[in-house]
Design a protein around this motif. Structure first.
Motif, mmCIF file in Angstrom:
data_model
loop_
_atom_site.group_PDB
_atom_site.id
_atom_site.type_symbol
_atom_site.label_atom_id
_atom_site.label_comp_id
_atom_site.label_asym_id
_atom_site.label_seq_id
_atom_site.Cartn_x
_atom_site.Cartn_y
_atom_site.Cartn_z
ATOM 1 N N LEU A 191 -40.145 -91.005 12.051
ATOM 2 C CA LEU A 191 -39.200 -91.211 12.414
ATOM 3 C C LEU A 191 -38.244 -90.636 14.373
ATOM 4 O O LEU A 191 -39.231 -89.807 14.137
ATOM 5 C CB LEU A 191 -38.132 -90.584 10.884
ATOM 6 C CG LEU A 191 -37.552 -90.545 9.821
ATOM 7 C CD1 LEU A 191 -37.623 -89.890 9.282
ATOM 8 C CD2 LEU A 191 -37.674 -92.240 9.559
ATOM 9 N N VAL B 159 -38.161 -83.408 9.065
ATOM 10 C CA VAL B 159 -39.075 -84.727 10.027
ATOM 11 C C VAL B 159 -39.866 -85.698 9.156
ATOM 12 O O VAL B 159 -40.528 -84.947 10.067
ATOM 13 C CB VAL B 159 -37.587 -85.163 10.487
ATOM 14 C CG1 VAL B 159 -37.917 -86.338 10.868
ATOM 15 C CG2 VAL B 159 -36.619 -84.543 10.502
ATOM 16 N N TYR C 83 -42.078 -84.367 1.957
ATOM 17 C CA TYR C 83 -42.828 -84.452 3.510
ATOM 18 C C TYR C 83 -43.364 -82.989 2.900
ATOM 19 O O TYR C 83 -44.131 -82.444 3.437
ATOM 20 C CB TYR C 83 -42.285 -85.765 4.440
ATOM 21 C CG TYR C 83 -43.136 -84.526 5.678
ATOM 22 C CD1 TYR C 83 -44.398 -85.433 6.290
ATOM 23 C CD2 TYR C 83 -42.627 -83.864 6.766
ATOM 24 C CE1 TYR C 83 -45.233 -85.146 6.528
ATOM 25 C CE2 TYR C 83 -43.595 -83.281 8.178
ATOM 26 C CZ TYR C 83 -45.243 -84.334 7.647
ATOM 27 O OH TYR C 83 -45.196 -83.928 9.079
ATOM 28 N N PRO D 18 -36.125 -86.754 15.354
ATOM 29 C CA PRO D 18 -36.012 -85.640 14.534
ATOM 30 C C PRO D 18 -34.978 -84.490 14.737
ATOM 31 O O PRO D 18 -34.479 -83.951 14.047
ATOM 32 C CB PRO D 18 -37.353 -84.645 14.533
ATOM 33 C CG PRO D 18 -38.211 -85.861 15.429
ATOM 34 C CD PRO D 18 -37.291 -86.843 16.375
ATOM 35 N N GLU D 19 -34.785 -83.892 16.026
ATOM 36 C CA GLU D 19 -33.480 -82.995 16.550
ATOM 37 C C GLU D 19 -32.128 -83.356 16.131
ATOM 38 O O GLU D 19 -31.651 -82.692 15.886
ATOM 39 C CB GLU D 19 -33.307 -82.743 17.749
ATOM 40 C CG GLU D 19 -32.995 -81.478 17.428
ATOM 41 C CD GLU D 19 -33.108 -80.624 18.860
ATOM 42 O OE1 GLU D 19 -32.677 -80.107 20.159
ATOM 43 O OE2 GLU D 19 -34.498 -79.371 19.177
ATOM 44 N N VAL E 183 -36.714 -79.274 11.240
ATOM 45 C CA VAL E 183 -36.792 -80.729 12.374
ATOM 46 C C VAL E 183 -38.234 -80.509 11.704
ATOM 47 O O VAL E 183 -38.874 -81.681 12.269
ATOM 48 C CB VAL E 183 -37.015 -80.014 13.759
ATOM 49 C CG1 VAL E 183 -37.285 -80.711 14.716
ATOM 50 C CG2 VAL E 183 -35.134 -80.154 14.491
ATOM 51 N N ARG E 184 -38.955 -79.660 12.094
ATOM 52 C CA ARG E 184 -39.960 -79.929 11.073
ATOM 53 C C ARG E 184 -40.876 -80.349 10.231
ATOM 54 O O ARG E 184 -41.383 -81.067 9.935
ATOM 55 C CB ARG E 184 -40.857 -77.994 10.473
ATOM 56 C CG ARG E 184 -41.184 -77.329 12.787
ATOM 57 C CD ARG E 184 -42.012 -76.267 12.102
ATOM 58 N NE ARG E 184 -41.221 -75.085 11.120
ATOM 59 C CZ ARG E 184 -40.402 -74.269 11.575
ATOM 60 N NH1 ARG E 184 -40.125 -74.288 13.062
ATOM 61 N NH2 ARG E 184 -40.079 -73.193 10.807
ATOM 62 N N ALA F 54 -38.112 -86.354 3.774
ATOM 63 C CA ALA F 54 -38.115 -85.132 4.150
ATOM 64 C C ALA F 54 -38.496 -83.850 3.074
ATOM 65 O O ALA F 54 -39.194 -83.332 3.474
ATOM 66 C CB ALA F 54 -37.225 -84.760 5.015
ATOM 67 N N PRO G 179 -43.125 -87.545 9.998
ATOM 68 C CA PRO G 179 -43.677 -88.496 11.770
ATOM 69 C C PRO G 179 -43.115 -89.972 11.389
ATOM 70 O O PRO G 179 -43.139 -90.400 10.382
ATOM 71 C CB PRO G 179 -45.508 -88.082 11.394
ATOM 72 C CG PRO G 179 -45.859 -87.399 10.235
ATOM 73 C CD PRO G 179 -43.879 -87.423 9.396
ATOM 74 N N LEU H 208 -31.551 -85.990 14.291
ATOM 75 C CA LEU H 208 -31.723 -86.626 13.021
ATOM 76 C C LEU H 208 -31.562 -85.580 12.385
ATOM 77 O O LEU H 208 -30.331 -85.214 11.228
ATOM 78 C CB LEU H 208 -32.588 -87.374 12.185
ATOM 79 C CG LEU H 208 -33.955 -88.589 12.719
ATOM 80 C CD1 LEU H 208 -34.393 -88.763 12.371
ATOM 81 C CD2 LEU H 208 -32.414 -89.584 11.906
ATOM 82 N N VAL H 209 -31.736 -84.153 12.559
ATOM 83 C CA VAL H 209 -31.062 -83.190 12.004
ATOM 84 C C VAL H 209 -29.778 -82.672 12.629
ATOM 85 O O VAL H 209 -28.688 -82.445 10.970
ATOM 86 C CB VAL H 209 -32.058 -82.252 12.092
ATOM 87 C CG1 VAL H 209 -30.658 -80.384 12.103
ATOM 88 C CG2 VAL H 209 -33.445 -81.997 11.684
#
Length: 144
Positions: free
Chosen positions: A49, A45, A96, A52-53, A42-43, A93, A47, A55-56
């Protein structure tokens, strides 16, 4: 007595199976970790988007599903294309993550940047199953 030629022949026949199993195992395992320990994912992903959770969890489910779909010959090409697409989709990701101090997980910065080219190798590894017939499995194998 096993001769070098016979060993090479056996190794040449088994290596594609081990490669396929290793790739499938890698993705299934990574996908499972998306559910067991979603925090680090999550960390990273980027910013902007949404959700985030979610997407994970979605990417974890895709990794598990596509990893498993690599095993049957009839779904292998489609699964491999799916993995190539997934790896391309999650590359931002990883970039990032490399830009975050410690990658958000406390890893050395050099390691975070050094792992980016590994994404390319993973793409090539998955891509090889999109373009040629998969190794012939033995009768009764789980790879049939």
């Amino acid at each position: 007595m096993v001769t070098a030629a016979r060993f090479s022949l056996v190794a040449a026949r088994l290596l594609p199976h081990f490669s396929l199993l290793a790739l499938a195992t890698l993705f299934v395992t990574a996908g499972v970790f998306h559910f067991l320990r979603p925090g680090p994912f999550v960390r990273i992903v980027p910013p902007g988007l949404p959700a985030p959770e979610a997407l994970v969890y979605l990417s974890g489910a895709a990794e598990i599903g596509l990893g498993l779909l690599l095993l049957p010959r009839r779904t292998r090409r489609l699964a491999a294309w799916g993995l190539v697409a997934l790896l391309v989709a999650v590359f931002p990701a990883n970039v990032y993550m490399a830009r975050l101090p410690g990658g958000g997980i406390g890893a050395p910065q050099w390691l975070l940047w050094a792992r980016l080219p590994l994404q390319g190798l993973l793409i090539l590894w998955a891509w090889q199953y999109t373009r040629r017939p998969a190794p012939a499995a033995t009768a009764g194998s789980a790879l049939d």
